[in-house]
Design a protein around this motif. Structure first.
Motif, PDB file in Angstrom:
ATOM      1  N   PHE A   1       0.865  -1.175   0.000  1.00 40.71           N
ATOM      2  CA  PHE A   1       0.000   0.000   0.000  1.00 40.71           C
ATOM      3  C   PHE A   1       0.903   1.227   0.000  1.00 40.71           C
ATOM      4  O   PHE A   1       1.854   1.295   0.790  1.00 40.71           O
ATOM      5  N   THR A   2       0.618   2.166  -0.894  1.00 43.25           N
ATOM      6  CA  THR A   2       1.450   3.355  -1.017  1.00 43.25           C
ATOM      7  C   THR A   2       0.607   4.614  -0.924  1.00 43.25           C
ATOM      8  O   THR A   2      -0.592   4.609  -1.218  1.00 43.25           O
ATOM      9  N   HIS A   3       1.287   5.673  -0.518  1.00 40.05           N
ATOM     10  CA  HIS A   3       0.657   6.992  -0.528  1.00 40.05           C
ATOM     11  C   HIS A   3       1.669   7.987  -1.073  1.00 40.05           C
ATOM     12  O   HIS A   3       2.805   8.058  -0.588  1.00 40.05           O
ATOM     13  N   HIS A   4       1.272   8.727  -2.103  1.00 39.20           N
ATOM     14  CA  HIS A   4       2.102   9.774  -2.684  1.00 39.20           C
ATOM     15  C   HIS A   4       1.748  11.093  -2.018  1.00 39.20           C
ATOM     16  O   HIS A   4       0.569  11.460  -1.965  1.00 39.20           O
ATOM     17  N   HIS A   5       2.753  11.796  -1.524  1.00 35.42           N
ATOM     18  CA  HIS A   5       2.538  13.017  -0.742  1.00 35.42           C
ATOM     19  C   HIS A   5       1.764  14.085  -1.506  1.00 35.42           C
ATOM     20  O   HIS A   5       1.000  14.831  -0.906  1.00 35.42           O
ATOM     21  N   ALA A   6       1.937  14.162  -2.814  1.00 32.87           N
ATOM     22  CA  ALA A   6       1.355  15.266  -3.586  1.00 32.87           C
ATOM     23  C   ALA A   6       0.087  14.884  -4.340  1.00 32.87           C
ATOM     24  O   ALA A   6      -0.372  15.639  -5.189  1.00 32.87           O
ATOM     25  N   SER A   7      -0.500  13.725  -4.042  1.00 32.72           N
ATOM     26  CA  SER A   7      -1.710  13.344  -4.778  1.00 32.72           C
ATOM     27  C   SER A   7      -2.719  12.650  -3.888  1.00 32.72           C
ATOM     28  O   SER A   7      -2.429  12.248  -2.781  1.00 32.72           O
ATOM     29  N   THR A   8      -3.903  12.516  -4.442  1.00 34.66           N
ATOM     30  CA  THR A   8      -4.996  11.833  -3.771  1.00 34.66           C
ATOM     31  C   THR A   8      -5.285  10.547  -4.530  1.00 34.66           C
ATOM     32  O   THR A   8      -5.455  10.576  -5.751  1.00 34.66           O
ATOM     33  N   ALA A   9      -5.330   9.440  -3.813  1.00 35.54           N
ATOM     34  CA  ALA A   9      -5.572   8.145  -4.459  1.00 35.54           C
ATOM     35  C   ALA A   9      -7.048   7.925  -4.766  1.00 35.54           C
ATOM     36  O   ALA A   9      -7.391   7.297  -5.756  1.00 35.54           O
ATOM     37  N   GLY A  10      -7.923   8.390  -3.892  1.00 38.55           N
ATOM     38  CA  GLY A  10      -9.347   8.145  -4.097  1.00 38.55           C
ATOM     39  C   GLY A  10      -9.731   6.727  -3.721  1.00 38.55           C
ATOM     40  O   GLY A  10      -9.041   6.056  -2.966  1.00 38.55           O
ATOM     41  N   ARG A  11     -10.829   6.289  -4.298  1.00 35.36           N
ATOM     42  CA  ARG A  11     -11.378   4.974  -3.948  1.00 35.36           C
ATOM     43  C   ARG A  11     -11.230   3.988  -5.099  1.00 35.36           C
ATOM     44  O   ARG A  11     -10.834   4.368  -6.193  1.00 35.36           O
ATOM     45  N   ALA A  12     -11.613   2.760  -4.858  1.00 35.84           N
ATOM     46  CA  ALA A  12     -11.519   1.717  -5.886  1.00 35.84           C
ATOM     47  C   ALA A  12     -12.259   2.144  -7.142  1.00 35.84           C
ATOM     48  O   ALA A  12     -13.348   2.709  -7.054  1.00 35.84           O
ATOM     49  N   PRO A  13     -11.683   1.874  -8.315  1.00 38.92           N
ATOM     50  CA  PRO A  13     -12.332   2.316  -9.553  1.00 38.92           C
ATOM     51  C   PRO A  13     -13.633   1.583  -9.880  1.00 38.92           C
ATOM     52  O   PRO A  13     -14.498   2.151 -10.530  1.00 38.92           O
ATOM     53  N   THR A  14     -13.770   0.330  -9.420  1.00 37.90           N
ATOM     54  CA  THR A  14     -15.006  -0.417  -9.668  1.00 37.90           C
ATOM     55  C   THR A  14     -15.296  -1.315  -8.468  1.00 37.90           C
ATOM     56  O   THR A  14     -14.437  -1.532  -7.622  1.00 37.90           O
ATOM     57  N   GLN A  15     -16.480  -1.888  -8.447  1.00 38.42           N
ATOM     58  CA  GLN A  15     -16.849  -2.830  -7.390  1.00 38.42           C
ATOM     59  C   GLN A  15     -16.333  -4.234  -7.693  1.00 38.42           C
ATOM     60  O   GLN A  15     -16.529  -5.145  -6.901  1.00 38.42           O
ATOM     61  N   ASP A  16     -15.666  -4.391  -8.830  1.00 40.43           N
ATOM     62  CA  ASP A  16     -15.160  -5.708  -9.209  1.00 40.43           C
ATOM     63  C   ASP A  16     -13.634  -5.773  -9.134  1.00 40.43           C
ATOM     64  O   ASP A  16     -13.023  -6.645  -9.734  1.00 40.43           O
TER      65      ASP A  16
END
Length: 132
Positions: A58-73
């Protein structure tokens, strides 16, 4: 051809790095097997079992927002054939903070249970053996 000794790493971004790592460790019985901080703007946590040939990053980039899963699948699927172990694993997911949800694909509701993390990525426990 990839060697049978190869290690599979599934990596994905998150805005909830600490919480996600804790959920997957408690829910799947994994442990933190590595972490990094401010590596070219990224923080990360690797979780897994030290004797298995797969782990999650699991990663987090300091300058961006990851958001949520792109789909339910978007799924991680684990096949667990022993009913006592399957029930215990489902309970561990609930206790770890995962939410049980109806699956996008009804096959998984017929053959298991689907759990969603805080980023809306999903983990399925199929209550059967996996066969080719």
């Amino acid at each position: 051809m990839i060697s049978r000794n190869a290690v599979l790493r599934v990596a994905r971004p998150t805005d909830n790095l600490g919480q996600i790592a804790q959920m997957y460790c408690h829910g799947l019985g994994f442990e933190v097997i590595g972490r990094f901080s401010d590596h070219q703007g990224f923080d990360g946590v690797l979780v897994g079992h030290p004797h298995h040939h797969y782990h999650l990053e699991f990663t987090h980039h300091h300058a961006s927002t990851a958001g949520r899963a792109p789909t339910q699948d978007n799924l991680l699927v684990f096949y667990i054939s022993e009913s006592d172990q399957w029930n215990a694993q489902c309970e561990a997911m609930r206790l770890a903070g995962f939410t049980e949800v109806a699956s996008f694909n009804p096959y998984w509701d017929e053959n298991g249970k689907t759990f969603e993390d805080v980023d809306r990525y999903r983990v399925v426990f199929a209550s059967r053996d996996w066969t080719v």
